[in-house]
Design a protein around this motif. Sequence first.
Motif, short mmCIF file in Angstrom:
data_model
loop_
_atom_site.label_atom_id
_atom_site.label_comp_id
_atom_site.label_asym_id
_atom_site.label_seq_id
_atom_site.Cartn_x
_atom_site.Cartn_y
_atom_site.Cartn_z
N LYS A 317 0.63 -1.15 0.01
CA LYS A 317 0.05 -0.04 0.04
C LYS A 317 1.01 1.32 0.20
O LYS A 317 0.31 2.46 -0.41
CB LYS A 317 -0.96 0.10 1.16
CG LYS A 317 -1.87 -1.16 1.12
CD LYS A 317 -2.92 -1.36 2.61
CE LYS A 317 -3.65 -2.24 2.44
NZ LYS A 317 -4.54 -2.20 3.62
N ASN A 320 3.60 0.32 -3.60
CA ASN A 320 3.04 -0.32 -4.73
C ASN A 320 3.65 -1.35 -5.36
O ASN A 320 3.91 -1.98 -6.41
CB ASN A 320 3.03 0.67 -6.12
CG ASN A 320 2.08 1.79 -5.93
OD1 ASN A 320 1.23 1.77 -5.52
ND2 ASN A 320 2.71 3.07 -6.33
N SER A 351 -0.90 -6.81 -8.68
CA SER A 351 -1.87 -6.45 -7.39
C SER A 351 -2.74 -7.80 -7.22
O SER A 351 -4.00 -7.62 -7.19
CB SER A 351 -2.69 -5.37 -7.93
OG SER A 351 -3.47 -5.60 -9.39
#
Length: 375
Positions: A317, A320, A351
């Motif tokens: 967070k 990245n 992600s």
Amino acid sequence: MAQVKKIFLTLFVVCHSFGCYLHHANIQGDSYGAKGLIFGKEPFFKGTLPVRVEFDTSEKAFVKEYLKRKGHNIDVGDNTIESYFSEEIVAKFRNSKYFTHNSSANMKIRVLSSLEEVKFPVISAIAAIGTLGIFPAITRTYGRIQFELFDSSNNKSIRTFKYSVQHREFLGTSAIVLGSFLPLFSERFDHSTNSRNFAIMRVAFHQFENDLMLELDQDKSLLKKFTSDSNKIYALLPFKTNSNSLKSVEDQLHSELESQFVKSGIEMVERKKLDALLEEIKFSNSGLTASNRITFGKLSNANRIILLEDLVIKDPKTSNQTEIYFTIRCVDVESGKIIWSKLSKYSSSQSNSIDWHIGISAREMIYQLQTSGEI
């Protein structure tokens, strides 16, 4: 000149879309592969050799900069370099009828490769444009691959086989036709959609395999060095917990590593038995001492203990990036000697969930141990 560039670019795009890169590789001096076909000698050696394979790819980053300087700032593509550092070499060892991968093998085969020169098409590119790719543009690369026989019992290198490799990459419409059938007849050819290929590693491996088998026919003392102990039994100990917040992650990573070790063929102490023994001898509280190490070995029948330590997970967070660091080391139960030690430096911008990243980091570690010849 601009029109010529446009035509060649169009030709390149068309050929690339059809996947018309044709590759051919051979060992220097073997008449482009024909010499081995005509005068090749079949080795008399029959049987399998227990080995560990170490594939060193550390030169890869250096090669890119070296070629850039040598070519006066000409950038050589990653796929071209990757062909000389392809994991295909490890696959060839594992699929060979002459070699058996054994983590307890005395003989370690160290594979080292390098890419030394790239010659881009000049005259052939003009011919390719003029014939609309019927006469292909030809890029040539030259490199070296060596196989070192390392005797682990004496910690000594006993023999090195060195091969200069020549490779030609054909780009043109004719490569679409030729590439569809030539690889069916010989592993010296490969057909791909880019500059990366497996033919380079294949020809180097087959030449080494043939040369080694012929030498074993003549040198029986060399054959005697290919020995192995009985298969070792490993116990993968859980992390020494430093933080409650990391407990679930530690457990999951431990399970993923255990699963990957089993898939790689390593015999492991069963998890339930392991947990019971650790509780019985208070292993996690007192740490690894000579006394509890030997006691644990006797009760579990484990020959080697794998320790996991120093787990660090960086929060994606804030950066990245998901980063997972931990150390893993293997200790001989009887002597306390460190057999191997590795540091995991996993980083990804994907992600995905943390569970996914843990699984990938575990697989990367096992692959690292396999390609370094440790398991």
